[in-house]
Design a protein around this motif. Sequence first.
Motif, mmCIF file in Angstrom:
data_model
loop_
_atom_site.group_PDB
_atom_site.id
_atom_site.type_symbol
_atom_site.label_atom_id
_atom_site.label_comp_id
_atom_site.label_asym_id
_atom_site.label_seq_id
_atom_site.Cartn_x
_atom_site.Cartn_y
_atom_site.Cartn_z
ATOM 1 N N LEU A 163 5.146 14.314 -2.320
ATOM 2 C CA LEU A 163 3.907 14.131 -1.340
ATOM 3 C C LEU A 163 4.655 13.526 -0.309
ATOM 4 O O LEU A 163 5.253 12.519 -0.165
ATOM 5 N N ARG A 164 3.964 13.713 1.053
ATOM 6 C CA ARG A 164 4.031 13.174 2.330
ATOM 7 C C ARG A 164 3.728 11.689 2.443
ATOM 8 O O ARG A 164 2.468 11.697 2.232
ATOM 9 N N LYS A 165 4.714 10.752 2.468
ATOM 10 C CA LYS A 165 4.258 9.321 2.512
ATOM 11 C C LYS A 165 5.430 8.452 2.974
ATOM 12 O O LYS A 165 6.248 8.981 3.107
ATOM 13 N N THR A 166 4.962 7.342 3.458
ATOM 14 C CA THR A 166 6.160 6.342 3.826
ATOM 15 C C THR A 166 5.746 4.957 3.092
ATOM 16 O O THR A 166 4.642 4.298 2.738
ATOM 17 N N LEU A 167 7.143 4.467 2.670
ATOM 18 C CA LEU A 167 7.054 3.153 2.035
ATOM 19 C C LEU A 167 7.837 2.283 2.676
ATOM 20 O O LEU A 167 9.074 2.717 3.179
ATOM 21 N N LYS A 168 7.806 0.791 2.529
ATOM 22 C CA LYS A 168 8.664 0.059 3.162
ATOM 23 C C LYS A 168 9.936 -0.287 2.296
ATOM 24 O O LYS A 168 9.580 -0.082 0.892
ATOM 25 N N LEU A 169 11.051 -0.724 2.724
ATOM 26 C CA LEU A 169 12.029 -1.025 2.281
ATOM 27 C C LEU A 169 12.401 -2.619 2.619
ATOM 28 O O LEU A 169 12.298 -2.877 3.621
ATOM 29 N N GLN A 170 12.834 -3.354 1.546
ATOM 30 C CA GLN A 170 12.979 -4.793 1.845
ATOM 31 C C GLN A 170 14.471 -4.776 2.522
ATOM 32 O O GLN A 170 15.311 -4.027 2.340
#
Length: 293
Positions: A163-170
């Motif tokens: 699915l098209r989505k954006t997640l943060k990376l620490q």
Amino acid sequence: MTGLPHRLTHGLRPSRPHHTTASAAVRFGKCLALFGFMSAFVAPTTYATPTHDIRLSAQRASYELTLAESSGGTTLSASGHMTYSVHDTCTAWATQQHLDIQSVTRNGGETHLVSDYTTLESKDGHHLAFRTVQKSNNTILQAVSGEATLTPNGGEVHYEKPLRKTLKLQAGTLFPMAHTAAILEAAASGKTEISPLLFDGTAADGAQYTYISTYGWEATPPAPPFALLAHLPTTRVHVAFFNTTPDSMMPDYEIGMRYFANGVSDKLDMDFGDFRMSGTLQHLSIPQAPKKC
């Protein structure tokens, strides 16, 4: 049932399991005894550029996979092969891994598992393009693709599939080749354990915790499997992978191997939960580094 192994550490990590309602097949995860439970979940450390003679190289390696152990008699047989290649593009590492496993279980019959994984990782550790496709008996279990970026303050991953989505990376997250370099640098420095966050693009839920144990740094290992590996230092490592939920005290999966200082791996021990497979390095070529970059 869970899916296949992913890119192991620097190409030879099994891909994270994909859970389905289908029966049998492989399942990752085995309890880590005497681990200290949450000790892997410390604040991420920034892993510096290697200061020892750690020089990852291009390679093309193939492995024969054989059944090492079956728990409870569920898996009657398992065999397979894996190919892994790294191409040096001067500014980035282009990698490809193909994993093929055939198993027979007491209840589920024959299962043919195939995983294809490709990445393009910038050598500065700031960008990663990735694509993973996992199949069982010619049916797609999972397809994951997208791009990720990192800065000293953290980053983002932009998924196109599933699915098209954006997640943060620490902050402190590492991409696969940088993760391998960090393991080798730790071993060369005499560290026995590190716990960096890893993002490799094998699942759609962002980064994962890794807990790595290293067992010495051997400058002149006896009888390397290929002359190309002669006179290269080695270390034996064990890597456990965890998801990032707070109650994750058990690893999703584990793998052991011997690493050479150029990133080539042999003597693989891949733990699928209800069975374990050994990987033997059968063929190896190491292309020369590009003359002009």
